[in-house]
Design a protein around this motif. Structure first.
Motif, mmCIF file in Angstrom:
data_model
loop_
_atom_site.group_PDB
_atom_site.id
_atom_site.type_symbol
_atom_site.label_atom_id
_atom_site.label_comp_id
_atom_site.label_asym_id
_atom_site.label_seq_id
_atom_site.Cartn_x
_atom_site.Cartn_y
_atom_site.Cartn_z
ATOM 1 N N ASP A 179 26.314 1.616 31.268
ATOM 2 C CA ASP A 179 27.416 0.401 32.154
ATOM 3 C C ASP A 179 26.737 -1.133 31.091
ATOM 4 O O ASP A 179 27.623 -1.882 30.309
ATOM 5 C CB ASP A 179 27.527 0.213 33.099
ATOM 6 C CG ASP A 179 28.061 -0.755 34.751
ATOM 7 O OD1 ASP A 179 28.789 -1.040 33.562
ATOM 8 O OD2 ASP A 179 28.023 -1.020 35.400
ATOM 9 N N SER A 233 34.595 -0.061 34.369
ATOM 10 C CA SER A 233 35.228 0.537 36.208
ATOM 11 C C SER A 233 34.791 2.213 36.057
ATOM 12 O O SER A 233 34.401 2.543 37.254
ATOM 13 C CB SER A 233 36.690 0.430 36.434
ATOM 14 O OG SER A 233 36.985 0.860 36.626
ATOM 15 N N GLN A 283 31.028 2.785 36.660
ATOM 16 C CA GLN A 283 31.153 2.091 37.863
ATOM 17 C C GLN A 283 31.482 3.487 38.746
ATOM 18 O O GLN A 283 30.661 4.449 40.244
ATOM 19 C CB GLN A 283 31.332 1.143 38.417
ATOM 20 C CG GLN A 283 30.796 -0.216 38.096
ATOM 21 C CD GLN A 283 29.609 -0.795 38.079
ATOM 22 O OE1 GLN A 283 29.124 0.114 39.477
ATOM 23 N NE2 GLN A 283 28.898 -0.890 37.129
ATOM 24 N N THR A 300 22.973 3.579 34.302
ATOM 25 C CA THR A 300 23.398 1.808 34.125
ATOM 26 C C THR A 300 23.171 0.880 33.287
ATOM 27 O O THR A 300 23.844 0.116 32.987
ATOM 28 C CB THR A 300 22.409 1.568 35.748
ATOM 29 O OG1 THR A 300 22.204 2.522 36.340
ATOM 30 C CG2 THR A 300 21.713 0.051 35.176
#
Length: 167
Positions: free
Chosen positions: A63, A118, A121, A60
């Motif tokens: 990201d 992406s 994720q 996270t």
């Protein structure tokens, strides 16, 4: 005379993009707030988290970092390409890439960042595979593959166009 006046107006319209780049800077601040929230949550639960939860927390943070970096690239490159050049003579630590990314480079960096985000994720979903349905995982893989193929096609198109201009 009329043509020159019209061209001046069109040229001045480039400054209408400046608020868009300012809005991206606000988006960067919002991402920073989200990063602080995630760090607090991550730190408070560090001792009770298992390995998968720890990796998900780190992913996270990665990201959010990728997304923030993407905003910086778009803000600086977009401003330099479409609005005005920066005067970086007073900045000793001015990054070399700033001011050297053209529109094609910006598109490719943008697409590669989207693919990386992406992928993170998707990796997060696979790390928590028990919490996702097959349908959700299938959609994530499908969307990721669309980004990958789009990026490859964009790079191929740009390469073909550059090869065409060389001849």
């Amino acid at each position: 005379m009329l043509e020159r006046g019209f061209e001046r107006i069109l040229f001045a319209c480039r400054w209408l993009l400046a608020p868009f780049y300012a809005a991206l800077a606000i988006g960067l601040v919002v991402l920073l707030v989200k990063l602080c929230q995630e760090i607090v949550h991550f730190a408070l639960h560090a001792l009770e988290s298992n390995e998968s939860q720890t990796i998900l927390g780190v992913l996270t943070l990665v990201d959010l970092s990728f997304t923030a970096s993407l905003l910086i690239i778009v803000m600086f490159s977009g401003y330099e390409n479409f609005v005005s050049k920066f005067d970086h003579s007073n900045h000793k630590d001015w990054p070399e890439w700033m001011g050297t990314i053209d529109f094609t480079g910006l598109k490719l960096k943008l697409m590669s960042s989207i693919v990386a985000i992406s992928a993170i994720q998707l990796l997060k979903a696979f790390m928590d595979v028990k919490g996702a349905t097959d349908r959700e995982l299938g959609w994530l893989v499908g969307i990721h593959m669309v980004f990958v193929v789009s990026g490859l096609l964009m790079a191929l198109t740009d390469r073909m166009a550059a090869g065409h201009h060389d001849h």
